[in-house]
Design an enzyme around this catalytic site. Structure first.
Site, PDB file in Angstrom:
ATOM      1  N   ASN A 106      -2.395   1.024  -4.860  1.00  0.00           N
ATOM      2  CA  ASN A 106      -1.857   2.371  -4.733  1.00  0.00           C
ATOM      3  C   ASN A 106      -2.715   3.175  -3.767  1.00  0.00           C
ATOM      4  O   ASN A 106      -3.936   3.028  -3.764  1.00  0.00           O
ATOM      5  CB  ASN A 106      -1.880   3.047  -6.121  1.00  0.00           C
ATOM      6  N   HIS A 108      -3.920   6.996  -2.691  1.00  0.00           N
ATOM      7  CA  HIS A 108      -4.025   8.296  -3.364  1.00  0.00           C
ATOM      8  C   HIS A 108      -4.756   9.282  -2.460  1.00  0.00           C
ATOM      9  O   HIS A 108      -5.804   8.942  -1.890  1.00  0.00           O
ATOM     10  CB  HIS A 108      -4.770   8.126  -4.698  1.00  0.00           C
ATOM     11  N   SER A 135      -8.113   7.391  -1.136  1.00  0.00           N
ATOM     12  CA  SER A 135      -8.532   6.174  -1.839  1.00  0.00           C
ATOM     13  C   SER A 135      -7.401   5.164  -1.868  1.00  0.00           C
ATOM     14  O   SER A 135      -6.220   5.531  -1.900  1.00  0.00           O
ATOM     15  CB  SER A 135      -8.918   6.485  -3.294  1.00  0.00           C
ATOM     16  N   ASP A 144      -4.333   6.467 -11.945  1.00  0.00           N
ATOM     17  CA  ASP A 144      -5.256   6.334 -10.806  1.00  0.00           C
ATOM     18  C   ASP A 144      -6.667   5.940 -11.246  1.00  0.00           C
ATOM     19  O   ASP A 144      -7.661   6.437 -10.712  1.00  0.00           O
ATOM     20  CB  ASP A 144      -5.287   7.654  -9.999  1.00  0.00           C
TER      21      ASP A 144
HETATM   22  C1  GAR Z   1       0.610  10.049   0.106  1.00  0.00           C
HETATM   23  O1  GAR Z   1      -0.383  10.980   0.439  1.00  0.00           O
HETATM   24  C2  GAR Z   1       0.235   9.298  -1.151  1.00  0.00           C
HETATM   25  O2  GAR Z   1      -1.104   9.043  -1.277  1.00  0.00           O
HETATM   26  C3  GAR Z   1       0.670  10.264  -2.206  1.00  0.00           C
HETATM   27  O3  GAR Z   1       1.929  10.674  -1.758  1.00  0.00           O
HETATM   28  C4  GAR Z   1       1.898  10.751  -0.331  1.00  0.00           C
HETATM   29  C5  GAR Z   1       3.125  10.070   0.217  1.00  0.00           C
HETATM   30  O4  GAR Z   1       3.306  10.402   1.555  1.00  0.00           O
HETATM   31  N1  GAR Z   1       0.704   9.631  -3.493  1.00  0.00           N
HETATM   32  C6  GAR Z   1       0.273  10.226  -4.603  1.00  0.00           C
HETATM   33  O5  GAR Z   1      -0.106  11.380  -4.645  1.00  0.00           O
HETATM   34  C7  GAR Z   1       0.318   9.350  -5.838  1.00  0.00           C
HETATM   35  N2  GAR Z   1      -0.408   9.953  -6.904  1.00  0.00           N
HETATM   36  P1  GAR Z   1       4.348   9.601   2.459  1.00  0.00           P
HETATM   37  O6  GAR Z   1       5.646   9.476   1.659  1.00  0.00           O
HETATM   38  O7  GAR Z   1       4.523  10.465   3.659  1.00  0.00           O
HETATM   39  O8  GAR Z   1       3.737   8.280   2.785  1.00  0.00           O
END
Ligand code: GAR
Length: 198
Positions: A106, A108, A135, A144
């Protein structure tokens, strides 16, 4: 060649970066399917790259467990070596984690274990910290809380909003994610064996 399924909920900009990296014939992993919990905008990247996709709509199920069972069934059709959660904004139920661990990672947008959960960027801003981070972790049953594979600090600037800070974090996330997938594919990073399917 490591086969990868990517799961998303949103715009899929990190997915897009991974698709671009994997488009290089020298990259040791191949994205074979993209899944989402809704009709996510990022599914357009699957279409652009001619990669199959599926949606397991969260709203269509009565429980996390039932949703997870269908997600698991879809994943088993493709049987990827690695599952990448790239902005999937759902916690996987225990059965799905148990079936695929340790081969689920994942990304984060925080320097875990700081600011876990759905609002890692917002929570860092609210805490008033001078730096946060990005991360890449192995998914376990917690929020997480799995082993950290890669992480890097990102500064918080004065006047940052959630959007500006997130846009500063995302390029770092992308770089870390691509590097972790490459290292797993090349055997440099060993996540351990997958238990035999039940
Ligand atoms: C990313 O920053 C990812 O790390 C986060 O959502 C965003 C997706 O962006 N995920 C979380 O916060 C999970 N807890 P994207 O759809 O533009 O790749």
């Amino acid at each position: 060649m490591l086969t990868v399924a990517v799961l998303i909920s949103g715009t899929g900009s990190n997915l897009r970066a991974l698709l671009d990296a994997a488009d290089d014939p020298g990259f040791p992993a191949r994205i074979i399917v993209i899944g989402a919990d809704r009709e996510a905008d990022g599914l357009a990247h699957a279409e652009a790259f001619g990669i199959p996709s599926f949606v397991v709509p969260w709203e269509a199920f009565d429980s996390r467990e039932e949703w997870g069972a269908e997600l698991d069934a879809q994943l088993r059709v493709w049987n990827p070596d690695l599952i990448v959660l790239s902005g999937l904004m759902r916690l996987l139920p225990h059965d799905v984690v148990a079936a695929w661990a340790p081969n689920i990672i994942n990304t984060h947008p925080a320097y875990l274990p700081e600011f876990p959960g759905a609002h890692g960027v917002r929570d860092a801003l609210a805490a008033g910290v001078g730096e946060t981070g990005a991360s890449v972790i192995v998914v376990d049953d917690g929020v997480d809380s799995g082993p950290i594979l890669a992480q890097e600090r990102v500064p918080v600037h004065e006047g940052d909003t959630e959007a500006t800070l997130h846009e500063r974090i995302k390029p770092v996330e992308r770089r870390l994610l691509i590097d972790v997938v490459r290292r797993i594919a090349e055997g440099e990073l060993d996540l351990g064996a997958r238990p035999s399917p039940n």
